[in-house]
Structures are given as C-alpha cells and as structure tokens.
Design an enzyme around this catalytic site. Structure first.
Site, PDB file in Angstrom:
ATOM      1  CE1 TYR A 147      36.185  28.626  15.014  1.00  0.00           C
ATOM      2  CE2 TYR A 147      35.525  27.061  16.956  1.00  0.00           C
ATOM      3  CZ  TYR A 147      35.201  28.208  15.526  1.00  0.00           C
ATOM      4  OH  TYR A 147      34.398  29.204  16.577  1.00  0.00           O
ATOM      5  CG  ASP A 190      42.061  36.485   2.243  1.00  0.00           C
ATOM      6  OD1 ASP A 190      42.703  36.310   3.122  1.00  0.00           O
ATOM      7  OD2 ASP A 190      41.590  35.838   1.405  1.00  0.00           O
ATOM      8  CG  LEU A 191      40.049  37.725   7.656  1.00  0.00           C
ATOM      9  CD1 LEU A 191      39.629  37.031   9.440  1.00  0.00           C
ATOM     10  CD2 LEU A 191      40.169  39.161   8.912  1.00  0.00           C
ATOM     11  CG  PHE A 230      31.743  38.219  15.420  1.00  0.00           C
ATOM     12  CD1 PHE A 230      31.556  37.267  15.786  1.00  0.00           C
ATOM     13  CD2 PHE A 230      32.462  39.403  15.804  1.00  0.00           C
ATOM     14  CE1 PHE A 230      30.706  37.595  17.296  1.00  0.00           C
ATOM     15  CE2 PHE A 230      31.803  39.712  17.046  1.00  0.00           C
ATOM     16  CZ  PHE A 230      30.870  38.778  18.030  1.00  0.00           C
ATOM     17  CB  VAL A 242      37.914  29.103   9.350  1.00  0.00           C
ATOM     18  CG1 VAL A 242      37.093  27.561   9.031  1.00  0.00           C
ATOM     19  CG2 VAL A 242      38.539  29.171   8.057  1.00  0.00           C
ATOM     20  CB  SER A 243      33.180  30.089  11.500  1.00  0.00           C
ATOM     21  OG  SER A 243      32.092  29.302  10.196  1.00  0.00           O
ATOM     22  CB  SER A 264      34.456  29.027  19.897  1.00  0.00           C
ATOM     23  OG  SER A 264      34.004  27.895  19.537  1.00  0.00           O
TER      24      SER A 264
END
Length: 280
Positions: free
Chosen positions: A138, A54-55, A74, A77-78, A113
């Site tokens: 995000y 887990d990060l 990578f 949460v994306s 992003s």
C-alpha cells in the site's frame, strides 16, 4: 466563501473520508462529481452527482473528468493488501486519473500516506524531500503515486498536492496516534486550500504532512503548506492521559513511524538498520 471555478471530481467518494469531504464541500457550494466502485451510502449531497466507476476503467474516468478543474483522488485500496490486490486500483487507476488531469489541465490533490516513509525510525525527523521508505505494498503504491505526479508535472505541467495523511480518524485510539492523528476538520481545510490556492509553487508538486497540531508530532517537519496557506488547528493532546503508553508491544511496529504496517509479514531476524543517507 470561495468556491472552485470549475467542477471538482472526487474519487473514493463512498469511503469514510470521501463521504465526509463530499458532504462538507457540497455544503459549501462546491460543484462535485462523485465516483466510487460501490454506491454512495445514504443520500447524495445536494448539488453533487454520483456515478459508479472502477478505477481500472480508464475510458469511464476520462468521461467523468470532463470539464473538471481539480481531481481529489481518494479512491483505491486504502489499507495494506497483497500486491495483486493493490496494483489495479492504486497503480493502473492512478495512471488513469493523471491522464484525466493532463487532458483537462486539472490540478491533482492526491491522498498519499505516511506509509510512504513508514520504515524511517521514530527518532528521525523528516522533511518533504527525505527518502521514501514504504512499509508495504500500500505504501509502495502511494510512493509510486507521488513519483507519477512529478513525472506529469515535468512532462505535462500537471500540478499536484500530495497529502501524506497520518491517522485520519474521528479520534485517536492509541499512543502512536498522539503523534500522527489528523482530524477530519484539518483534512477538510487542507483539501480546500489544496484546491483553491492559486498555485502549487515553482516546483509544481508539493508534499504536505497530514497531521494535526499534536505536541508529539516531532517526526515530520518541512513541507509545502505555506505555499497553499494551510496550518492545522486541531490536536490530539486532550487524549494523552487515556492513550499514553497504549501501544502494540510489537518491537517492529513501535520502532518505525509506520507502526503496525511495518510488522505485517515481517521476516527479518532483526530490525532493519537506519541507512546512513537517511540521517539528517
């Protein structure tokens, strides 16, 4: 074929982009350490190893990063989510990864992003130093990630490549993606060059716009691609006849570069004006 001299840690390895990178880079002979909070789908590529992590678990991530020369970050949460969902993996987790990079003297390749600049209007042309205008929590976390990278360069000498990924999908699916689409092949080649390039230049941290060679991509201009020796080769143009005009018909989404993310939870009576300092 060039391969990194030291192992490479890939976070978010069980996601769509992570799986693609894991398989393609392992097939090129890279020594990969893969991690995600969920199991890797299918068989782990030959020559790679996988560990659940887990990060939020900084101690575990430090152990996984031991001996690595590059971190391909990578994970996290994306998509747009509430702040409390984003803050753990995307803020605290990013700190843990930069601490690992600092300790191992590793280069960070950060999956940023286009949503870091989503509230710029589509008529604007942006360079890598244009103002950040995130379009949600995000995008805000990705903007924070780029700022953290700059801090770790200035204070610790950690090199970073920020990949401002557009729309990385197997193929474009709407009108906006005729501009923002980023093929898997172009992403793969960008990750390769981001890892293998001898240097990230005198400024230590570089931004690269993650879009393929699309005729409609007129929003994003100057970046650091020449420093690492990368140019896109794929294009969304063949999809123009089927996707031209296929929009959301949401005036907020269609006004801004971030598209649908800009319209989520939008409560202004009128669209936000373009700030004077954003005009170039």
């Amino acid at each position: 074929m060039d391969i990194p001299q030291r192992p490479v840690l890939l976070t978010g390895a069980s996601g769509a982009l992570g799986q693609m990178l894991a398989r393609e880079l392992a097939g090129r002979g890279w020594k990969l350490l893969l991690t995600d909070r969920v199991p890797f789908p299918g068989t782990v590529p030959e020559g790679a190893s996988f560990a659940l992590a887990d990060l939020n678990d900084g101690a575990m991530l430090l152990r996984l990063a031991e001996g690595c020369g590059t971190i391909l970050h990578f994970g996290g949460v994306s998509v747009e989510q509430p702040f409390e969902t984003v803050i753990g993996p995307n803020i605290r987790g990013l700190y843990h990864m930069y601490e690992a990079a600092r300790r191992e003297k590793a280069r960070m390749v950060f999956a940023s992003s286009n949503h870091t600049i989503g509230f710029h209007e589509r008529g604007e042309v942006l360079d890598d130093d244009s103002y950040l205008r995130p379009d949600g929590y995000y995008g805000l976390s990705k903007a924070y990630g780029e700022l953290m990278g700059r801090l770790y360069w200035d204070k610790h000498g950690v090199e970073s490549v920020f990949l401002r990924i557009g729309s990385c999908t197997p193929k474009p699916i709407d009108d906006r993606m005729l501009a923002t689409w980023f093929s898997y092949g172009d992403l793969l080649r960008l990750v390769e060059r981001s890892t293998l390039a001898p240097s990230t230049g005198k400024h230590g941290c570089i931004v690269v716009w993650g879009a393929s060679k699309n005729k409609r991509m007129t929003w994003w201009r100057k970046d650091g691609r020449q420093i690492i020796g990368w140019e896109p080769t794929d294009s969304a143009d063949a999809h123009t006849p089927e996707l031209d005009g296929k929009t959301s018909f949401n005036p907020v989404a269609e006004r801004y570069q971030g598209g649908g993310y800009c319209g989520m939870d939008y409560s202004r009576a009128t669209p936000a004006p373009v700030a004077q300092f954003d005009k170039k």
